[in-house]
Design a protein around this motif. Structure first.
Motif: not given
Length: 425
Positions: A300-320
């Motif tokens: 939780i403190d590291s923000g790992w769950p957020l990083a997964v969400l962010g990576a997923s949305e970034a990948k989606s944006a690149l292949t929209r």
């Protein structure tokens, strides 16, 4: 309003991924729930906003979704007094297996139990937990509108900015924690395999109840012998220990589900959507509640769950302009002959359902739900607390593990959880 002017919703990658999965939540026993009352609640929820989350029409093959006009009509609400309610696991199985096409959100009234069956694309577990309680009763009309709000469209960006701005060391910690729990590419080498055909058809659920006195003994033991442990870490350690006590072969990585709303400002946390992420952490046999609590805090403190969400949305944006095809789960799948455990703790729901008039008889008041695995080698266990008791529900592929083994593990956890955790000390 002309069709071209109707509100539309830009779905997230998680929304689209989860559209084919159905979630079922059950609550009861409750007095006085009628089909007409439920339809009234759904209509009020639909009318609470021009863009109510509950009215979304999710499509796995489309990025832009529309809103349905009438979510209370047709077969959205059905009465099924013929379904068994003495075994909530079997009840959820029968609801999942009933004939006919599914609307995005449906309500099934089973005597004095209320069940909701909805597409995971509409919302995650937080949505289902609220939905089943609201359709079961809205005495003053104030709860139906809570089914309408959606998460902010930039929820992930807000959460990332807020967390890493307030925790400058989190990025460094993220790299460390991910490295500590990385799964080697060779982890499954040498393991026997099993081939399962049309595994989705053999999905099944088992549920067991932990009485209040046993739950209280578990909490007392944790306070004395597991300093620093949280209710969620006790849940994870208990489920892990119960399955291993039945000699179930488990992967050393356990998927723990984290609700990423914890990273949002308080005003945004009530919004519905898909904002929960499973993080695989290395625990293995003998994982104590204290160890699990430390691992969860690090994640939780590291923000790992957020990083997964962010990576997923970034990948989606690149292949929209491209949409991933819906996976075909009807053919044969070969997997390592061991199970991947995923655990979700819904927390104490007593306050959430205080407005309901539960039956006062020998039956325990329970809320439980399915949490579907992502493959034949997955087993997901959801734990909820209500009126001082706990309900454990496991969903898995019956062709991978004997349902009787799972039932024994859940019963072992519910009858004497302290003995299981004490053995791991």
């Amino acid at each position: 309003m002309p069709r071209s002017e109707r509100p539309r919703y830009a779905s997230t990658p998680l929304d689209r991924t989860f559209v084919p999965a159905r979630s079922i939540a059950v609550l009861g026993p409750i007095t006085g729930v009628t089909v007409d009352a439920v339809r009234g609640v759904l209509t009020a929820a639909r009318s609470a906003s021009p863009t109510p989350r509950i009215a979304l029409d999710p499509r796995a093959d489309q990025r832009i979704w529309t809103y349905r006009d009438d979510i209370a009509g047709g077969v959205a609400v059905t009465a099924r007094p013929d379904l068994p309610t003495d075994d909530l696991g079997e009840l959820m199985n029968r609801i999942r297996e009933r004939d006919g096409a599914r609307l995005p959100v449906e309500v099934v009234l089973c005597g004095d139990y209320v069940a909701v069956d909805y597409s995971h694309g509409v919302g995650d577990g937080q949505f289902g937990t609220l939905l089943v309680g609201v359709v079961a009763g809205d005495p003053d009309g104030t709860l139906a509108p809570t089914l309408a709000p959606a998460l902010p469209t930039d929820a992930t960006r807000r959460a990332l900015w807020r967390h890493f701005r307030e925790n400058p060391r989190a990025a460094r910690d993220l790299l460390r924690v991910r490295a500590e729990h990385a799964r080697p590419d060779t982890a499954d080498e040498g393991l026997p395999t099993r081939t399962v055909d049309n595994w989705v058809k053999t999905k099944t659920c088992r549920a067991e109840f932990m009485p209040p006195e046993v739950s209280a003994a578990l909490e007392a033991w944790a306070r004395e012998h597991a300093p620093g442990a949280t209710a969620a870490s006790v849940t994870v350690a208990l489920v892990n220990a119960a399955l291993r006590a039945e000699q179930v072969a488990l992967d050393d990585h356990v998927m723990i589900l984290f609700n990423c709303r914890r990273y949002l400002a308080e005003r945004d946390r009530a919004g519905h959507g898909n904002f929960a992420i499973g993080i695989p952490v290395r625990l293995g046999a003998g994982a104590t509640p204290g160890l699990v609590a430390t691992v969860m805090k690090d994640v939780i403190d590291s923000g790992w769950p957020l990083a997964v969400l962010g990576a997923s949305e970034a990948k989606s944006a690149l292949t929209r302009h491209r949409i991933a095809p819906v996976a075909d789960d009807t053919g044969p799948v070969t997997v390592p002959n061991r199970l991947r455990l995923a655990v979700s703790d819904l927390g104490n729901l007593t306050g959430l359902y205080r407005h309901l008039d539960f039956e006062h008889d020998d039956r325990p008041v329970q809320m439980t739900a399915t949490l579907e695995p992502d493959g034949p080698d997955g087993i997901t266990v959801l734990v909820s607390r209500l009126n001082k008791g706990r309900t454990l529900a496991a969903t898995f592929c019956a062709d991978m593990i004997d349902p009787d083994v799972v039932t024994r593990a859940l019963r072992r956890a519910c009858l004497d959880p302290v003995a299981l955790l004490r053995h791991g000390e």
